[in-house]
Design a protein around this motif. Structure first.
Motif, short mmCIF file in Angstrom:
data_model
loop_
_atom_site.label_atom_id
_atom_site.label_comp_id
_atom_site.label_asym_id
_atom_site.label_seq_id
_atom_site.Cartn_x
_atom_site.Cartn_y
_atom_site.Cartn_z
N ARG A 107 -6.82 4.40 -2.12
CA ARG A 107 -6.14 4.48 -0.83
C ARG A 107 -5.58 5.89 -0.59
O ARG A 107 -5.59 6.39 0.52
N THR A 132 0.24 4.24 0.29
CA THR A 132 -0.17 5.32 1.21
C THR A 132 0.24 5.00 2.65
O THR A 132 0.87 5.80 3.32
N SER A 133 -0.07 3.77 3.10
CA SER A 133 0.24 3.45 4.51
C SER A 133 1.55 2.68 4.67
O SER A 133 2.08 2.57 5.76
N ASP A 136 0.86 -1.18 0.00
CA ASP A 136 0.00 0.00 0.00
C ASP A 136 0.90 1.23 0.00
O ASP A 136 1.59 1.50 0.99
N ALA A 142 1.71 -0.43 4.36
CA ALA A 142 1.37 -1.81 4.76
C ALA A 142 1.55 -2.76 3.58
O ALA A 142 1.39 -2.36 2.42
#
Ligand code: SF4
Ligand code: SF4
Length: 391
Positions: A346, A249-250, A247, A252
């Motif tokens: 996201r 954005t995060s 991900d 993760a």
């Protein structure tokens, strides 16, 4: 040497086969009316054709037999006077049997040659899709919905004769409108088709596309193995397992992005792509299970992101998704890249929602192509004939 003319028709395999054949055949017959010999043929390497996979047909005409023979002493033309593209989404590039990567639609179009496209779009939209060329070429649009019908059902919406009428205006040395009308009457015995050709002939126009215009991306390609590099016998290595999704954005990671064929991406097969509403997805897995091409990447939170490099646009995911409007097929002309929808969701859910709404709004009430029910063509053909009448 006399004068040699070459025309290619780029079409969707099977779905537009008869349309392409009608065009190349009629080119040869019309030129023959004026005493020029010619031949039409399909590209050998596209055979057997597969549904939707871009394919090509050619018409070669010489001013005399010797010129034609010289022109035919090649595997296929290296350049053409006219490229005909019968589905505007093919303007994004053509990937055939996985042997050259992505070929720009205008790759074979000669300097100052013409690209004729069937489309409802304006020239700017077509130019933006087609890759840049080092030499200028002309773009001519035959207005109308790309005609999707071919091997088993022929949709006689006059797309063939309208394109032929445009050729008579754009390349009069190949054949004139009178020769074309004679062929239409001989072959189809339909004066209304001859009128459609005449209208297209009168209305045909083109814009010049200069070398600095168009899609600046470099189309992907790969080196084919040389004959002396080929191993004895053939082994097909299994694909590696794939890797976790990250991900952006995060940060993760989790889920899985399966490994896919490096040399055959399949995205030039599609005319439509699915857009996914991740906010309403219930993670039922049906799209992932049913996709015939293993296109869905599984995200760390268990959502399903249709990978746009791999998707062939079959529409199965839209058909199986149990949540209304969660997966929607949208015409490929409305997109300019193959980036991940999930990553952009996201990044900013609100702006993704607006993007999604805008894309879905372009979808007509009824799916625009393909044969789905009896009586459909009887309903659709008059609409196309009205466009043909207006020119
Ligand atoms: S349209 Fe859907 S089901 Fe079909 S190939 Fe693309 S992602 Fe898979
Ligand atoms: S079929 Fe629809 S609801 Fe089910 S996982 Fe796919 S997108 Fe989500």
């Amino acid at each position: 040497m006399g004068q040699l003319f070459a025309v290619e028709v780029v079409y969707r395999g099977i779905f537009q086969k008869t349309l392409a054949k009608n065009i190349t055949r009629a080119i040869v017959l019309a030129a023959h009316q004026e005493g020029k010999p010619g031949i039409s043929f399909g590209r050998y390497s596209d055979s057997p054709e597969r549904n939707g996979i871009p394919a090509k047909g050619f018409a070669i005409v010489g001013s005399d037999d010797v010129t034609l023979e010289e022109g035919m002493a090649k595997y296929e033309p290296k350049e053409v006077d006219i490229t005909i593209c019968v589905d505007d989404t093919l303007c994004k590039g053509v990937e055939s049997w996985a042997w050259y990567g992505l070929q720009p639609i205008n790759k074979l179009t000669k300097s100052n040659g013409t690209l004729i496209v069937t489309s409802r779009e304006e020239p700017a939209a077509i130019i933006a899709m087609a890759h840049r060329k080092e030499t200028p070429y002309k773009l001519s649009i035959v207005k109308g919905t790309p005609s999707f019908s071919g091997l088993w059902v022929y949709k006689d919406d006059h797309t063939d004769v309208r394109i032929l009428g445009a050729i008579a205006e754009l390349l009069p040395g190949l054949f004139g409108i009178e020769a074309l009308k004679k062929v239409i009457m001989d072959e189809w015995k339909d004066p209304v088709k001859a009128q459609s050709a005449e209208k297209a002939y009168q209305r045909a126009s083109s814009v010049t596309v200069s070398p600095n215009q168009g899609n600046p991306q470099v189309p992907y390609k790969f080196e084919l193995p040389k004959w002396h590099e080929m191993a004895e016998g053939v082994t097909i290595p299994a694909l590696p397992q794939g890797h976790a999704m990250k991900d952006s954005t995060s940060g993760a990671s989790g889920g899985i992005q399966p490994e896919r064929a490096k040399y055959f991406k399949k995205f030039s097969t599609r005319s439509y792509r699915p857009v996914v509403d991740f906010d309403t997805c219930i993670k039922c897995t049906l799209c992932w299970l049913q996709c015939p091409d293993t296109c869905f990447d599984v995200t760390p939170e268990g959502l399903y992101d249709a990978n746009m490099e791999a998707c062939c646009g079959c529409g199965v995911c839209e058909a199986v998704c149990p949540v209304p409007n969660c997966v929607t097929m949208v015409n490929e002309v409305h997109f300019s890249d193959n980036s991940s929808q999930w990553q952009s969701w996201r990044k900013n859910k609100d702006s993704y929602k607006s993007w999604l709404k805008e894309k879905i709004a372009t979808k007509p009430a009824e799916r625009e192509h393909g044969f789905r029910y009896r009586g459909q063509y009887a309903k659709e053909v008059p609409e196309m004939l009205a466009i043909a009448k207006e020119g």
